[in-house]
Design a protein around this motif. Sequence first.
Motif, mmCIF file in Angstrom:
data_model
loop_
_atom_site.group_PDB
_atom_site.id
_atom_site.type_symbol
_atom_site.label_atom_id
_atom_site.label_comp_id
_atom_site.label_asym_id
_atom_site.label_seq_id
_atom_site.Cartn_x
_atom_site.Cartn_y
_atom_site.Cartn_z
ATOM 1 N N VAL A 1 -25.491 98.900 28.729
ATOM 2 C CA VAL A 1 -26.382 97.662 28.428
ATOM 3 C C VAL A 1 -26.890 97.158 29.921
ATOM 4 O O VAL A 1 -25.813 96.955 30.684
ATOM 5 C CB VAL A 1 -25.581 96.397 27.606
ATOM 6 C CG1 VAL A 1 -26.390 95.237 27.518
ATOM 7 C CG2 VAL A 1 -25.218 97.192 26.377
ATOM 8 N N PRO B 1 -24.118 92.421 30.590
ATOM 9 C CA PRO B 1 -24.418 93.884 30.776
ATOM 10 C C PRO B 1 -23.386 94.788 31.154
ATOM 11 O O PRO B 1 -22.175 94.057 31.395
ATOM 12 C CB PRO B 1 -25.325 93.892 32.107
ATOM 13 C CG PRO B 1 -25.023 92.562 32.673
ATOM 14 C CD PRO B 1 -24.431 91.520 31.586
ATOM 15 N N TRP C 1 -24.406 91.803 22.548
ATOM 16 C CA TRP C 1 -23.617 92.117 23.914
ATOM 17 C C TRP C 1 -23.408 90.946 24.659
ATOM 18 O O TRP C 1 -24.187 90.140 24.926
ATOM 19 C CB TRP C 1 -24.692 92.973 24.534
ATOM 20 C CG TRP C 1 -25.324 94.146 24.025
ATOM 21 C CD1 TRP C 1 -26.479 94.165 23.640
ATOM 22 C CD2 TRP C 1 -24.406 95.297 23.163
ATOM 23 N NE1 TRP C 1 -26.676 95.199 22.988
ATOM 24 C CE2 TRP C 1 -25.649 95.866 22.808
ATOM 25 C CE3 TRP C 1 -23.246 95.720 23.548
ATOM 26 C CZ2 TRP C 1 -25.178 97.461 22.173
ATOM 27 C CZ3 TRP C 1 -23.006 96.631 22.875
ATOM 28 C CH2 TRP C 1 -24.141 97.636 22.305
ATOM 29 N N LEU D 1 -31.147 99.105 25.642
ATOM 30 C CA LEU D 1 -30.266 97.972 25.226
ATOM 31 C C LEU D 1 -30.034 97.009 26.608
ATOM 32 O O LEU D 1 -29.761 97.493 27.636
ATOM 33 C CB LEU D 1 -28.693 98.740 25.237
ATOM 34 C CG LEU D 1 -28.621 99.447 24.011
ATOM 35 C CD1 LEU D 1 -27.210 100.008 23.544
ATOM 36 C CD2 LEU D 1 -29.336 99.060 22.370
#
Lengths: 173, 268
Positions: B266, B235, B232, B180
């Motif tokens: 992520v 991160p 997302w 991810l």
Amino acid sequence: MRIASPLALLGFAAAPLSAAWAAPEITVTVEIPQLSVAEYHRPYVAIWVERPDQSAAANLSVWYDVGMRNREGEKWLKDMRQWWRRTGRTLQMPIDGVTGATRAPGRHTVRFDARGPLSSLEPGQYNLVVEAAREVGGRELLRVPFQWPPSAPQNGSAQGSHELGAFTVQVTP
Amino acid sequence: MKLRLLQRVALAAMLVAPVAAHAHRSWLLPSATVLSGEDPWVTVDAARSNELFYFDHNAMALDGLTVTMPDGTAGEAANQARGRYRSTFDVRLTQPGTYRIGVTGDGLTARWTQDGQPRRFRGTREAFARDVPANAEGLRVFYTQPRVEFFVTRGAPTDRALQPQNEGLEMVPITHPNDLVAGEPARFRMVLDGRPAANLDVTVIPGGNRYRDQRGEMKIRTAEDGTFAVNWPGPGMFWLSASVRDANSGIPNVQRSASYVATLEVLP
């Protein structure tokens, strides 16, 4: 050099023919900056070729801590995140002709000819990528586009700001 | 009239009480999810808390902890310990590939009144039959089926450990959960007892909310085939959760509450 210029004028069509005796070459210069920090470790550096969709096409160099006991230096390979994701995680270390020890601050020039990893590149547009990750430091990635095989000399460069300095790529037919 | 309204509110509160009891968020937080090298370990915190991912309420019991190795076999969790606010354990990643590590465990929750006093029960079906009077006053029973998990990969990601158990609520990754990256949408599928969980609300909350004024919670509804996509915001560690209430408890007149939580990392 004298011979190279007229050849370039012959153009793309002649390139496969000329490749046999005037092998194309990529010269990469990576600058590892001198940093004034309390705890300095030489960075892990990966140099590879990526396609426009960012998939990896060829691994050129991976500099990491190859000398540690029990191959413990491999523990931090994943910190070169982009390289790890695109290619590193599927590789078995070390790789003959690709992996080597970390390097000190300064300019490092490495030359790759068409007999090595570049031999499998399909003709097309690529990026030359360098990624550096340093223990207790940061990470930086730079890209320079190039055409392969080269029909004429190509020069590209990029400038890093914290983990990398100047990055230059010369592609000669 | 006002009193009546209050009573009704109180009654409603009682009805949703089992949900409220789960209001604290359960999670497993690994030290890393993407690892390289010959002998990597992950160390994991397990807690139930309000804030993500801070230990501010209770340690999570590790009774139902399972480690699914990349080849599908069961692995071991070492160094298990329980502290005041968190439990911890370590997993040595002896095989290359993707591990699924989670805490599961079904049970019954019951509330009733005995001699004017509120009583509570939480345990197995057997203990329930033994400890809860069948004709208890105001008895309310729920069958709970929670799953709290995360994924970790040594080397290249693999899929074998990601196969669903087809029990309760689960997430079946379409995008690999250890691949991810911020800026790339990820797709997953929710399944209930192995079948697509359609029109289910999935909650995604980024960690680190102590240092934010807003929770940044995303609510995403699954499609008919159970799939959903997450964009997302950046991160970090994310808490993904969903729950289902239905009648499939296997016990007459007892509702099931199946819940799912995953901690997903992520990368930038």
